[in-house]
Write a protein that holds these residues in place. Structure first.
Motif, PDB file in Angstrom:
ATOM      1  N   GLY A 144       4.793   7.401  -1.345  1.00 17.69           N
ATOM      2  CA  GLY A 144       4.109   6.203  -1.800  1.00 17.69           C
ATOM      3  C   GLY A 144       5.014   4.999  -1.901  1.00 17.69           C
ATOM      4  O   GLY A 144       6.242   5.096  -1.871  1.00 17.69           O
ATOM      5  N   GLY A 145       4.379   3.835  -2.016  1.00 16.96           N
ATOM      6  CA  GLY A 145       5.109   2.588  -2.178  1.00 16.96           C
ATOM      7  C   GLY A 145       4.140   1.454  -2.381  1.00 16.96           C
ATOM      8  O   GLY A 145       3.050   1.462  -1.809  1.00 16.96           O
ATOM      9  N   PHE A 146       4.524   0.469  -3.180  1.00 17.39           N
ATOM     10  CA  PHE A 146       3.631  -0.649  -3.490  1.00 17.39           C
ATOM     11  C   PHE A 146       3.944  -1.854  -2.610  1.00 17.39           C
ATOM     12  O   PHE A 146       5.045  -1.982  -2.080  1.00 17.39           O
ATOM     13  CB  PHE A 146       3.759  -1.043  -4.960  1.00 17.39           C
ATOM     14  CG  PHE A 146       3.259   0.006  -5.906  1.00 17.39           C
ATOM     15  CD1 PHE A 146       1.897   0.224  -6.060  1.00 17.39           C
ATOM     16  CD2 PHE A 146       4.141   0.791  -6.631  1.00 17.39           C
ATOM     17  CE1 PHE A 146       1.420   1.188  -6.929  1.00 17.39           C
ATOM     18  CE2 PHE A 146       3.679   1.757  -7.503  1.00 17.39           C
ATOM     19  CZ  PHE A 146       2.318   1.964  -7.646  1.00 17.39           C
ATOM     20  N   GLY A 147       2.971  -2.735  -2.461  1.00 17.98           N
ATOM     21  CA  GLY A 147       3.183  -3.979  -1.727  1.00 17.98           C
ATOM     22  C   GLY A 147       2.838  -3.876  -0.255  1.00 17.98           C
ATOM     23  O   GLY A 147       2.527  -2.808   0.267  1.00 17.98           O
ATOM     24  N   THR A 148       2.926  -5.019   0.441  1.00 11.69           N
ATOM     25  CA  THR A 148       2.476  -5.084   1.836  1.00 11.69           C
ATOM     26  C   THR A 148       3.570  -4.760   2.847  1.00 11.69           C
ATOM     27  O   THR A 148       3.270  -4.294   3.943  1.00 11.69           O
ATOM     28  CB  THR A 148       1.941  -6.494   2.142  1.00 11.69           C
ATOM     29  OG1 THR A 148       2.972  -7.454   1.865  1.00 11.69           O
ATOM     30  CG2 THR A 148       0.728  -6.817   1.272  1.00 11.69           C
ATOM     31  N   ARG A 149       4.827  -5.015   2.511  1.00 13.65           N
ATOM     32  CA  ARG A 149       5.899  -4.825   3.477  1.00 13.65           C
ATOM     33  C   ARG A 149       5.964  -3.386   3.970  1.00 13.65           C
ATOM     34  O   ARG A 149       5.993  -2.450   3.185  1.00 13.65           O
ATOM     35  CB  ARG A 149       7.249  -5.205   2.841  1.00 13.65           C
ATOM     36  CG  ARG A 149       8.433  -5.111   3.811  1.00 13.65           C
ATOM     37  CD  ARG A 149       9.747  -5.398   3.095  1.00 13.65           C
ATOM     38  NE  ARG A 149      10.057  -4.394   2.103  1.00 13.65           N
ATOM     39  CZ  ARG A 149      10.625  -3.211   2.375  1.00 13.65           C
ATOM     40  NH1 ARG A 149      10.903  -2.880   3.630  1.00 13.65           N
ATOM     41  NH2 ARG A 149      10.887  -2.359   1.401  1.00 13.65           N
ATOM     42  N   GLY A 150       6.013  -3.222   5.284  1.00 14.04           N
ATOM     43  CA  GLY A 150       6.171  -1.903   5.878  1.00 14.04           C
ATOM     44  C   GLY A 150       4.920  -1.053   5.905  1.00 14.04           C
ATOM     45  O   GLY A 150       4.945   0.073   6.410  1.00 14.04           O
ATOM     46  N   THR A 151       3.803  -1.570   5.398  1.00 13.21           N
ATOM     47  CA  THR A 151       2.581  -0.774   5.333  1.00 13.21           C
ATOM     48  C   THR A 151       2.034  -0.463   6.715  1.00 13.21           C
ATOM     49  O   THR A 151       1.570   0.643   6.991  1.00 13.21           O
ATOM     50  CB  THR A 151       1.509  -1.510   4.499  1.00 13.21           C
ATOM     51  OG1 THR A 151       2.023  -1.726   3.188  1.00 13.21           O
ATOM     52  CG2 THR A 151       0.232  -0.693   4.404  1.00 13.21           C
ATOM     53  N   GLU A 152       2.100  -1.452   7.629  1.00  8.55           N
ATOM     54  CA  GLU A 152       1.604  -1.237   8.997  1.00  8.55           C
ATOM     55  C   GLU A 152       2.392  -0.124   9.684  1.00  8.55           C
ATOM     56  O   GLU A 152       1.828   0.714  10.385  1.00  8.55           O
ATOM     57  CB  GLU A 152       1.725  -2.544   9.795  1.00  8.55           C
ATOM     58  CG  GLU A 152       1.109  -2.473  11.182  1.00  8.55           C
ATOM     59  CD  GLU A 152      -0.384  -2.248  11.172  1.00  8.55           C
ATOM     60  OE1 GLU A 152      -0.901  -1.595  12.099  1.00  8.55           O
ATOM     61  OE2 GLU A 152      -1.057  -2.713  10.229  1.00  8.55           O
TER      62      GLU A 152
END
Length: 486
Positions: free
Chosen positions: A314-322
């Motif tokens: 898991g991880g929060f935020g938009t960076r690296g989500t794609e």
């Protein structure tokens, strides 16, 4: 209740956690009920959400002591028995300004609970410069002197060193730190952390703690410790490798995924394989990286494609989500074992949000709104792979730490495409476990199974991932979840 406080000196990351867990392991192998507390020495975790009344804490040391005594009595065993020993790891280094209130709290605490119920293990560094090869004791002397000046006297001094402690060095530490030579314990660099409890056992730590704390320990062969030694020996003999691509956002700091890596190690050891982790920054898998740094982009994809299985923590935020989603898509299409859409977390204006914030979450107020702690997951499918891995049980209790969840309104759209929600919360409102049909192992969970993984008892979701990675999952399930004789 017996309390064992583990402190550290000279440098951070000295190994207090390993020593604390090793002490707990050997005491547990003696038949005692043991719990543990990890203290990070910060006072105001989320000061912005305090009311004016909460800003006034007249006796912070009293509050710390009361909290420790309350937490120590909570059972951590399946039998529900109250712990007999509490091992406390105090983070940071003696002398740090942020740890001062906690050191003072434990100085008072030792008198509150009486000497026979409290002891202090101090972990320190013995540097060995390459120029002379001589083991230096001065940093340890200074650290112990500072600890004593703050009102705590170590009962055991654990010396972290590159090579076994020389007798003359041990005697020097004994003399200048005011302890018996038998109270100076050597923990030198070993082949794996699983050997640390064996080192402590060989140097009489159990005997010392039994006498010092009047522990009800019978000195007889211990089944658990025999298993532990066998596991440590087996760890050194592993020849086959299994590689896992860990696709995350914080890969530049491996400590960010310590629990995940340990859970993978436990499972790899259980199937007699040496673990190889390939850290991949999820942003490196995205098309923007291809344009800016094509070499890094292709290296990231090569690491992903060459791994036996894929894990996306898991991880929060938009960076690296794609990049995370591309890795998951690749694992799905290539039938690669995998463990864990547009979202309101990333785009609040999305018309078709797959991931939404939970009702408890107050938009714009991030403090104190996570769904935390142990919660029950109920399996809704009798054919679920994860259910079988857990021992064909109807429900499991696992620890949660999240603020967002899958949108229940879209559940039927996923299931039409073969992505089955096989686990839900007790009320049937939240999606907890997904599995993809006709795939070797494609599992996603809302909780953090790595938090309950243990060396002798690996986490079932992680064990399933590793078994699938080496092609042994189906035979394992066919044998009633029993590993082949080693």
């Amino acid at each position: 209740m017996k309390y064992i406080l583990v402190t550290g000196g000279v440098i951070s990351g000295i190994g207090k956690g390993i020593i604390a867990s090793s002490v707990g392991t050997i005491l547990k192998s003696c038949g005692l009920h043991v719990t543990a507390i990890k203290i990070d020495p910060y006072i105001n975790i989320d000061a912005g959400t305090f009311s004016p009344y909460e800003h006034v804490v007249p006796h912070i040391t009293d509050a710390i002591q009361e909290w420790v005594m309350k937490q120590a009595t909570i059972s951590v065993d399946e039998d529900g028995v109250e712990p007999q020993v509490c091992v406390i790891e105090l983070g940071g280094t003696v002398g740090d300004i942020e740890s001062m209130p906690f050191i003072e709290a434990f100085r008072q605490f030792q008198f509150k609970v009486k000497r026979e119920n409290f002891c202090n293990i101090h972990v320190s560094l013995i540097p060995q410069p390459n120029t002379t090869g001589e083991q230096k004791t001065k940093p340890t002397q200074s650290s112990v002197r500072e600890l004593r000046g703050l009102g705590l006297s170590p009962d055991l001094i654990v010396c972290r060193c590159a090579t076994p402690l020389e007798t003359s060095v041990k005697e020097k530490i004994s003399m200048f730190c005011h302890v018996e030579p038998t109270q100076v314990i050597c923990v030198h660099d070993v082949s794996s952390v699983y050997r640390v409890p064996l080192l402590l056992e060989d140097q009489g730590v159990v005997n010392y703690l039994r006498e010092r704390l009047k522990l009800p320990i019978e000195m007889r062969p211990r089944k658990m410790f025999t298993k532990w030694k066998e596991m440590a020996d087996r760890s050194d003999r592993l020849l086959e490798h299994v590689s896992i691509a860990l696709v995350g956002k914080y890969t530049k700091l491996a400590d960010s995924y310590t629990s995940v890596i340990k859970a993978l190690e436990h499972s790899a050891l259980a199937i007699n394989h040496k673990l190889v982790v390939k850290y991949i920054d999820s942003a490196d898998l995205e098309n923007t990286t291809l344009q800016d740094d094509p070499v890094r982009y292709h290296e990231a994809w090569q690491n992903l494609c060459s791994a036996h299985a894929v894990l996306v923590p898991g991880g929060f935020g938009t960076r690296g989500t794609e990049g995370k989603m591309q890795a998951i898509s690749w694992a799905r299409k290539q039938n690669k074992p995998f463990l864990d859409a547009n979202s309101t977390e990333f785009n609040p204006e999305s018309k078709h949000p797959v991931v939404i914030d939970m009702p408890e979450h107050n938009p714009g107020q991030m403090g104190g709104t996570m769904r935390l702690g142990k919660r029950q997951t109920v399996f809704t499918s009798s054919t679920s792979v994860l259910r079988k891995l857990y021992g064909d049980v109807e429900s499991v209790d696992e620890r949660h730490r999240h603020r967002f969840e899958v949108n229940p309104e879209l559940k039927h759209h996923f299931e039409k495409k073969g992505l089955q929600f096989v686990g839900q919360d007790v009320k049937g409102e939240r999606m907890e476990v997904i599995e993809l049909e006709d795939h070797c192992y494609f599992v996603g969970v809302q909780y953090h199974p790595e938090f309950t993984s243990r060396p002798i008892k690996p986490s079932p979701p992680y064990l399933g991932l590793l078994l699938a990675a080496v092609g042994k999952l189906q035979s394992y399930l066919a044998k009633g979840c029993r590993l082949s004789p080693r």
